[in-house]
Design an enzyme around this catalytic site. Structure first.
Site, mmCIF file in Angstrom:
data_model
loop_
_atom_site.group_PDB
_atom_site.id
_atom_site.type_symbol
_atom_site.label_atom_id
_atom_site.label_comp_id
_atom_site.label_asym_id
_atom_site.label_seq_id
_atom_site.Cartn_x
_atom_site.Cartn_y
_atom_site.Cartn_z
ATOM 1 N N ASN A 1 0.841 -1.196 0.000
ATOM 2 C CA ASN A 1 0.000 0.000 0.000
ATOM 3 C C ASN A 1 0.876 1.246 0.000
ATOM 4 O O ASN A 1 1.666 1.431 -0.927
ATOM 5 C CB ASN A 1 -1.094 -0.030 1.074
ATOM 6 C CG ASN A 1 -0.643 -0.238 2.487
ATOM 7 O OD1 ASN A 1 -0.250 -1.337 2.875
ATOM 8 N ND2 ASN A 1 -0.728 0.801 3.312
ATOM 9 N N ASP A 2 0.788 2.124 0.967
ATOM 10 C CA ASP A 2 1.341 3.474 0.857
ATOM 11 C C ASP A 2 2.827 3.525 0.493
ATOM 12 O O ASP A 2 3.640 2.818 1.097
ATOM 13 C CB ASP A 2 1.210 4.224 2.186
ATOM 14 C CG ASP A 2 -0.182 4.199 2.763
ATOM 15 O OD1 ASP A 2 -1.068 3.579 2.164
ATOM 16 O OD2 ASP A 2 -0.380 4.803 3.828
#
Length: 602
Positions: free
Chosen positions: A80-81
């Site tokens: 993710n991020d």
């Protein structure tokens, strides 16, 4: 030039509702195969705990055909991020939220890869694993700051066993290692706790890159819930280790959910060069404050008031639906950094999967990062512009070039000669006037996605829709449309850009919305509207109006998984003739992205 518009009049297939873009859907909170309560801190013996069943299976067609060729993603599992990108001693570093254990959210560590060109990446062992009381619940998002003397430092959010969040610091173990493989956490972590009145200990995360204030002290912002407000809280430090909260936030608002992944940086109007926050900011510079909220990345342009130590937006909009967006599609948790090698600011975002949880398990991977983009402030100082970094063009091959095209109402022009699953397309549309444009309704700004859904490519207009049809099956039952509509607002044009996925796939269980955003067009200054679309199997990134509106889409056409072929067209379905002075397209070669990890998963 074929008159083939019947396909756009077909009923919308598998039209999904506009699903709420929850950051972590309910399916990712379940038990993970091979999950553990802790992870080893030794970089020489990192364990992946991958499910033997997943490792032993032959990759499915979905795993290979939908996996991108030139976007950043690990060889397998969940991402993710982006966290703490930087350029240091000849290498770009991309840190990222990563699950060593499988393609679902959980057990988050800091993945780490390095590159010399932002295109080809070497995968390394995780930089941070959850092995201390202050980060046992996860090594969450953070940033990298380069201290005086060239010392990089990571500051990141960790969660304890009760999921309380706090900020932690780590330094490279050996700065002479060009890859910076190993990082050492400071003994007094956490260095920053949510102890101030009015704070929520489970909504306190994602520290920004630091900057130096006029008093010579460090500043940074942290996303938080504060006295019921969404806020970017401001902290000060003399040594980057001991932090105190300033008595007011950098900025706050009372009408949104908690702000995740704040980003704060200086920009110069009309200058596509970046500004280094560790250096003196030139006169005339503005600041951008970005926040990730409600599954989209929004931002404001304003000034950093040095006397007040606060961000002051140029325009205050109480309705957050009117705030500007970094990207209008499947894009979240973006992070930028100053690239000292080329004097620019570069930004990445996370693009999640929009197929089903079972699809992710079958694929063995989930999530990717968008193509790195240069980001800068336009000449009038009102909005940010973005464009893929020049380095991505090194993958271009087999160029085709068409000039002097003219698209009448109902025309389709097939773009042949490139790999339609891996392509880079640049096209200019020329408009003689706004005479045929329909009137613009300002209320559309509140929900451009809804307007894209109501005024799809099959709905004929005055000027437009015109644009591209991509990833189209032979029978046109599957296709994705990226297009413009031009409206008239006083003496200027208002352009709606849409990326319509509602017919993108015959497969069930997908999110297939119609994304959209508006930008202004002054025909007195510019007669053309540009569109650039990069197609990378299941990822489509489009840039309209020179980067005024950017839309990232995830598509999963059955024709791709089945090994079939696809078509690509330029089209016009508006009453006004649209000229195409130039159309260029290239096949994109495959990049080397974490194909051979630089560490062994035992």
């Amino acid at each position: 030039m074929a008159q083939a518009w019947a396909f756009l009049l077909l009923p919308v297939l598998l039209l999904s509702s506009y699903a709420s873009h929850r950051l972590f859907p309910s399916y990712i909170t379940g038990p993970l195969c091979g999950s553990t309560t802790t992870s080893s801190s030794s970089s020489s013996g990192v364990r992946s705990f991958l499910c033997s069943q997943q490792d032993s299976q032959t990759p499915s067609p979905a795993s290979t055909m939908y996996k991108t060729a030139f976007h950043f993603q690990p060889a397998k599992n969940w991402i993710n991020d982006p966290s703490g990108p930087m350029y240091f001693n000849g290498f770009y570093h991309e840190f990222y939220q990563y699950n060593l254990n499988g393609p679902t959210f959980g057990d988050i560590v800091w993945g780490h890869s390095v590159s010399t060109d932002l295109v080809n990446w070497i995968g390394l062992e995780p930089a941070l694993v959850r092995d201390t009381p202050s980060d046992i619940d996860g090594c969450w998002t953070g940033s990298v700051t380069i201290l005086p003397g060239g010392q990089p430092v990571i500051i990141y959010t960790g969660g304890d066993i009760e999921k309380h969040q706090a900020q932690n610091i780590a330094f490279p173990k050996n700065r002479s290692d060009p890859y910076l493989r190993e990082w050492t956490k400071v003994i007094n972590n956490p260095v920053l706790l949510p102890n101030e009145p009015g704070m929520n200990s489970i909504e306190f995360r994602d520290p920004t890159t630091g900057w130096i204030g006029p008093d010579g002290h460090w500043r940074m912002a942290v996303g938080a819930e504060w006295h019921g407000y969404s806020a970017a809280l401001l902290y000060k430090s003399e040594d980057f280790l001991n932090w105190t909260m300033v008595d007011h936030p950098l900025y706050s608002h009372n009408g949104t959910n908690m702000w995740e992944c704040p980003d704060f940086y200086a920009v110069l109007p009309g200058n596509n060069g970046g500004l280094d926050l560790s250096a003196a900011i030139p006169q005339g510079a503005k600041h951008a404050l970005k926040m990730s909220v409600d599954s989209v990345d929004k931002y404001m342009i304003g000034v950093y008031d040095l006397e007040r130590d606060a961000f002051v937006p140029d325009v205050v909009l109480d309705d957050h639906r009117l705030w500007l967006r970094i990207d209008y599609g499947t894009f979240y948790a973006s992070k930028s950094f100053y690239d000292s090698k080329k004097g620019r600011r570069v930004i990445w975002g996370w693009s999640r999967e929009t197929d089903s949880p079972s699809d992710d398990l079958e694929k063995g991977w989930a999530g990717l990062h968008t193509i790195p983009r240069t980001i800068w402030l336009d000449g009038d100082g009102k909005q940010l512009l973005q464009w893929p970094v020049d380095e991505i063009e090194s993958l271009r091959t087999n160029e085709i070039n068409h000039q002097g095209l003219e698209l009448n109402k109902g025309d389709l022009f097939e773009i042949k000669g490139v790999d339609t699953f891996q392509a880079d397309v640049e096209i200019d549309f020329e408009l003689p006037s706004l005479d045929d444009a329909e009137p613009f309704d300002p209320s559309w700004l509140l929900d451009p996605e809804m307007h894209c859904g109501e005024a799809g490519a099959s709905v004929q207009g005055g000027i437009g829709p015109f644009g591209l049809v991509i990833l189209a099956s032979n029978d046109m039952n599957e296709h994705t449309e990226v297009y413009f509509r031009v409206y008239k607002s006083q003496e200027k044009g208002m352009v709606l850009m849409c990326s319509d996925l509602r017919r993108s796939s015959l497969r069930p269980g997908l999110e297939t919305p119609a994304y959209g955003g508006f930008f202004e067009l002054d025909l007195a200054k510019e007669k053309k509207i540009s569109l650039r679309t990069l197609i990378d199997r299941s990822a489509v990134e489009s840039f309209g109006g020179g980067g005024r509106v950017c839309i990232t889409s995830r598509v999963y056409p059955a024709v791709l998984a089945d090994g079939g072929s696809a078509h690509m067209y330029a089209f016009n379905n508006g009453n006004a003739i649209v000229k195409v002075p130039q159309l260029r397209a290239w096949t994109m070669r495959k990049a080397q992205v974490n194909v051979e990890m630089g560490w062994s998963a035992i």
